[in-house]
Design an enzyme around this catalytic site. Structure first.
Site, PDB file in Angstrom:
ATOM      1  CD  GLU B  29      -2.665   0.544   1.940  1.00  0.00           C
ATOM      2  OE1 GLU B  29      -2.708   1.756   1.809  1.00  0.00           O
ATOM      3  OE2 GLU B  29      -1.715  -0.228   1.490  1.00  0.00           O
ATOM      4  CD  GLU B  60       1.294  -0.001  -0.358  1.00  0.00           C
ATOM      5  OE1 GLU B  60       2.002  -0.381   0.082  1.00  0.00           O
ATOM      6  OE2 GLU B  60       0.487   0.846   0.236  1.00  0.00           O
ATOM      7  CD  GLN B  82      -5.325   4.885   1.033  1.00  0.00           C
ATOM      8  OE1 GLN B  82      -4.335   5.393   1.683  1.00  0.00           O
ATOM      9  NE2 GLN B  82      -6.408   4.233   1.551  1.00  0.00           N
ATOM     10  CG  PHE B  83      -2.918   8.134  -3.634  1.00  0.00           C
ATOM     11  CD1 PHE B  83      -3.404   9.325  -4.188  1.00  0.00           C
ATOM     12  CD2 PHE B  83      -3.239   7.951  -2.138  1.00  0.00           C
ATOM     13  CE1 PHE B  83      -4.367  10.279  -3.697  1.00  0.00           C
ATOM     14  CE2 PHE B  83      -4.154   9.060  -1.571  1.00  0.00           C
ATOM     15  CZ  PHE B  83      -4.737  10.004  -2.337  1.00  0.00           C
ATOM     16  CB  ALA B  84      -0.767   5.568  -9.497  1.00  0.00           C
ATOM     17  CG  ASP B  85       1.760   8.822  -6.481  1.00  0.00           C
ATOM     18  OD1 ASP B  85       2.506   9.706  -6.912  1.00  0.00           O
ATOM     19  OD2 ASP B  85       0.388   8.870  -6.825  1.00  0.00           O
ATOM     20  CE1 TYR B  86       2.386   7.190  -1.438  1.00  0.00           C
ATOM     21  CE2 TYR B  86      -0.046   7.171  -1.314  1.00  0.00           C
ATOM     22  CZ  TYR B  86       1.122   7.853  -1.135  1.00  0.00           C
ATOM     23  OH  TYR B  86       0.921   9.041  -0.542  1.00  0.00           O
ATOM     24  N   PRO B  89       5.923  -0.549  -3.927  1.00  0.00           N
ATOM     25  CG  PRO B  89       5.541   0.030  -1.681  1.00  0.00           C
ATOM     26  CD  PRO B  89       5.505   0.568  -3.313  1.00  0.00           C
ATOM     27  CG  HIS B 129      -0.719  12.236  -2.487  1.00  0.00           C
ATOM     28  ND1 HIS B 129       0.316  12.674  -1.686  1.00  0.00           N
ATOM     29  CD2 HIS B 129      -1.528  11.122  -1.831  1.00  0.00           C
ATOM     30  CE1 HIS B 129       0.203  12.051  -0.526  1.00  0.00           C
ATOM     31  NE2 HIS B 129      -0.717  11.315  -0.321  1.00  0.00           N
TER      32      HIS B 129
END
Ligand SMILES: Cc1ncc(C[n+]2csc(CCOP(=O)(O)OP(=O)(O)O)c2C)c(N)n1
Lengths: 410, 337
Positions: B29, B60, B82-86, B89, B129
């Site tokens: 992204e 993702e 984009q962030f490990a938090d994403y 999925p 984040h």
């Protein structure tokens, strides 16, 4: 003033349950030869109607009719018949082998043989399928050795996958068959990625993704459509609608949309429905979609309309959730009988030769089965070593795994 | 040789690999035209064109799944979440697919790919984040998990990861992108331009996966750390006045048991520090390893300092973050035990 009326919750259900009379009268079925055949470069918006009809070639009189007919020679059709018969016989033997405790599990294709067998013949060497567990016809029609298939099912010493995979989750890069995952739908987006890679490299190969009607509800199905449509990937996205997931009828995944093919329309992907029990129709539609992909015209979505005659797997009992006679009521018939009758009508085949072929195929399959069983079955005879279990997790075994293998004493 | 930030070093690694091997492709992204929200991929699309570096839909599972397909084809995708938090999925594609392709196909299909993702807190990113999900990867057979803590290592490890034939999870502590962070959040950060580890050689070099680095030699206690916590541990050792040996793991799987065991055998004491939540964190694995391999050398129980078992809070970030004071307390405690 009265208050708001209470809402009610909606769960769709199939037309009938066990005990009821099977009824497909409300399933709209196009007549053979009726659906038009657009040019492969037709604009998606001009062929939206094809997502709601059913492309069919073989009519009730076993003739091949309409614009999608005439692509295959007698010899090719006879070969297709042989593939389907082989798959059916293979299934019957392996189903029995599972009942005899020679393997843990099996999944058959009964009623769906045309889909994968006919599709395979539209592909070229180097193309890659990303199949689910019900497309062994891709291997049979692609010339993959039946012995390897059986050894995989038996997890014996010749199992090409060394006993690491469930039965029927085959893998053959050489035969354009991506390794099957037990997790549904994951391979759909992978097919798109593979196709994107082929385009990125300026290659000429295309990919085909496969999914069942139930699994179209998974997010990865939608991920596949987004990526395929965004990057115009050279991929054919197949949905095999065999009416049932396990006990769940197709309406649970489809919800309010008219057809599964219609899912492609919002993505601008040309979407066609085809009679999945008509070898000629499946092959013609596959050729059309493969041609589009090959000419860099992007993805195509194909819904193969068929019926899962057998149980979902050897662990399933369909009599609990659908009428026993439902498969007989299925209006699109049996793919093997339909092709047989067509070939007889053309004068290229006879009932006599069909019976002979059946006997011949059965004895071949039995001979291969004997050979496979000579190399072991799941619970008896030679099987892959426990040492193999530790190999291939990484390209080279990291120290912690090496220590564990030593602890395991293998 | 020039001084670079970690962002520049990471970008440099991808540049070097894309230059050397046409099969290396970069997407995710915002990574194409814009160069990524942290600018790690800036300029790569201009240099290599859109079929080597491009923007992906916000999907993702699709990004990782497509990369798996590309890797099966023979490309070497280096993708960005984009962030490990994403990555949640995409977790199924990472765990059930990328990690297992080699095994389940007996080597017919492999997933030589890198999944880069910024991790960790310290930037007031709130719950979505700031997470450090490394244990969710180290638990999975078939994956390698790498966490660099400085520009030199980031470049060398990322090149090694891209050249590796197994799937590698590359976790980038975002708090370190522009300078080291010693956990003293009220003090200004020294930029990498003024730090020795900001020296990054030009061109190709690798830092091998599976080899730890001793960041500070010491005799009294071993601190096992990675990412941001390496710098926090250094500050803590000074604050506590303890002669600590700081081992930066660099890669968590495969891990460098030799270096870990040799250090603990020498010091006889061990503190494990990480930013992720305590329970079932990678620190549990490390302390078990030390216990199994160094029991007769130990003079005190192994102690862990980690994030609390709560979601990462926004306003209380500095109470959550295992800062130098908490690490210093643990160092003193093991010295007195
Ligand atoms: C992610 C995932 N969820 C659930 C299952 C269990 N499961 C295996 S097959 C199946 C039904 C699939 O139905 P469909 O996609 O229609 O394919 P069909 O079996 O009819 O060919 C389910 C739910 C699974 N294998 N993977």
């Amino acid at each position: 003033m009265s208050g708001p009326t209470p809402l009610s919750f909606h769960v769709p259900g199939p037309a009938v349950r066990p005990g009821g009379a099977p009824d497909f009268s409300d399933v709209p079925i196009s007549r053979a030869g009726e659906v038009r055949r657009p040019e492969v470069d037709a604009a998606p918006e001009d062929i939206r109607d094809l997502a709601f009809s059913i492309i069919r070639v073989l009519n009730r009189d076993s003739e091949a009719v309409g614009p999608w007919a005439g692509l295959l020679s007698d010899a090719e059709l006879l070969e297709g018949l042989r593939h389907m018969m082989t798959l059916r016989t293979f299934d019957a033997r392996m189903q029995m082998a599972q009942r005899q405790g020679k393997t843990s599990f099996y999944m058959q294709h009964l009623g769906e043989e045309a889909v994968s067998c006919a599709f395979r013949k539209a592909l070229a060497p180097g193309d890659m399928n990303f199949p689910t567990y019900r497309q062994a016809g891709l291997l049979i029609a692609g010339g993959y050795p039946m012995l390897d298939m059986m050894c995989q099912i038996y997890s014996n010493e010749l199992d090409p996958l060394k006993g690491r995979q469930l039965p029927v989750l085959y893998s053959s890069r050489e035969h354009g068959f991506f390794t099957v995952s037990g997790n549904l739908a994951t391979q759909y987006i992978q097919a798109v990625g593979w196709a994107m890679a082929s385009a990125m490299k300026g290659d000429t190969k295309i990919a085909a993704g496969w999914i069942g009607d139930g699994s179209t509800a998974e997010s990865d199905f939608h991920a596949g459509l987004v990526f395929a449509s965004t990057y115009k990937a050279p991929v054919v996205l197949n949905i095999v609608n065999n009416q049932w997931a396990i006990s769940t009828f197709q309406g649970i995944a489809r919800g309010g949309s008219g057809t599964f093919a219609a899912r492609g329309l919002g993505f601008g992907i040309p979407a066609l429905r085809v009679d999945g029990n008509d070898y000629l129709a499946v092959h013609a539609v596959a050729r059309w979609a493969v041609g589009r992909a090959r000419r860099n015209l992007g993805p195509t979505l194909i819904e193969h309309v068929t019926y899962r005659v057998g149980a979902h797997s050897t662990s399933d009992d369909p009599s609990v959730y659908r009428p026993k006679a439902e498969s007989d009521a299925w209006p699109l018939g049996d793919p093997v009988l339909r092709l047989r009758n067509h070939l007889i009508r053309r004068g290229a085949w006879s009932e006599e030769r069909h019976r002979q072929a059946e006997a011949e195929i059965l004895s071949t399959v039995i001979a291969v089965q004997k050979e496979a069983e000579g190399h072991g079955t799941l619970h008896s005879g030679p099987h892959p070593s426990a040492r193999d279990m530790f190999e291939g997790v990484y390209e080279t075994m990291p120290p912690h795994l090496r220590r564990q293998r030593q602890q395991g004493g293998v | 040789m020039a001084r670079k930030t970690m962002v520049e070093a990471i970008r440099d690694a991808m540049d070097v690999c894309m230059q050397r091997d046409d099969n290396v492709v970069v997407f995710g992204e915002d990574v194409g035209y814009f160069g990524g929200v942290f600018r790690c991929t800036q300029g790569l699309q201009q240099k290599y064109g859109e079929s080597r570096c491009f923007d992906a839909p916000i999907n993702e599972s699709g990004i990782v799944g497509a990369a798996v397909g590309m890797a099966a084809y023979g490309l070497r995708p280096c993708i960005e979440i984009q962030f490990a938090d994403y990555m949640y999925p995409a977790y199924d594609q990472i765990v059930s697919e990328a990690a297992r392709l080699r095994y389940r196909s007996n080597g017919q299909f492999t997933a030589a790919m890198v999944v880069r993702m910024p991790t960790g807190g310290g930037i007031f990113g709130g719950q979505t984040h700031s997470q450090s999900p490394e244990a969710l990867f180290t638990h999975v057979s078939g994956l390698k998990t790498v966490v660099p803590c400085n520009p030199y290592d980031a470049k060398g490890l990322l090149i090694a990861a891209i050249e590796d034939n197994d799937p590698v999870i590359f976790l980038e502590p975002k708090r370190l992108y522009n300078g080291p962070f010693d956990g003293q959040h009220d003090k200004p950060v020294t930029p990498w331009a003024r730090h020795a580890l900001g020296e990054v050689p030009d061109g190709h070099y690798t830092v091998p996966l599976g080899k730890a680095a001793i960041r500070r030699a010491g005799a009294a206690v071993t601190v096992l750390a990675y990412g941001t916590m390496v710098f926090v541990a250094e500050t803590a050792a000074e604050q506590a006045g303890v002669d600590a040996e700081i081992v930066d793991l660099r890669s968590l799987v495969p891990y460098d048991l030799e270096t870990i065991a040799a250090s603990v055998a020498k010091t006889g004491r061990c503190v494990v520090v990480h930013e992720a939540t305590l329970t079932s964190g990678f620190g549990a694995e490390l302390s078990a390893l030390v216990q199994e391999n160094c029991f007769y050398h130990l003079e005190a129980p192994v102690m862990r300092v980690a994030g609390w078992d709560t979601p990462y809070p926004h306003a209380q970030e500095w109470d959550y973050f295992p800062g130098p004071a908490r690490v210093a307390r643990a160092l003193k405690a093991v010295m007195e035990a």
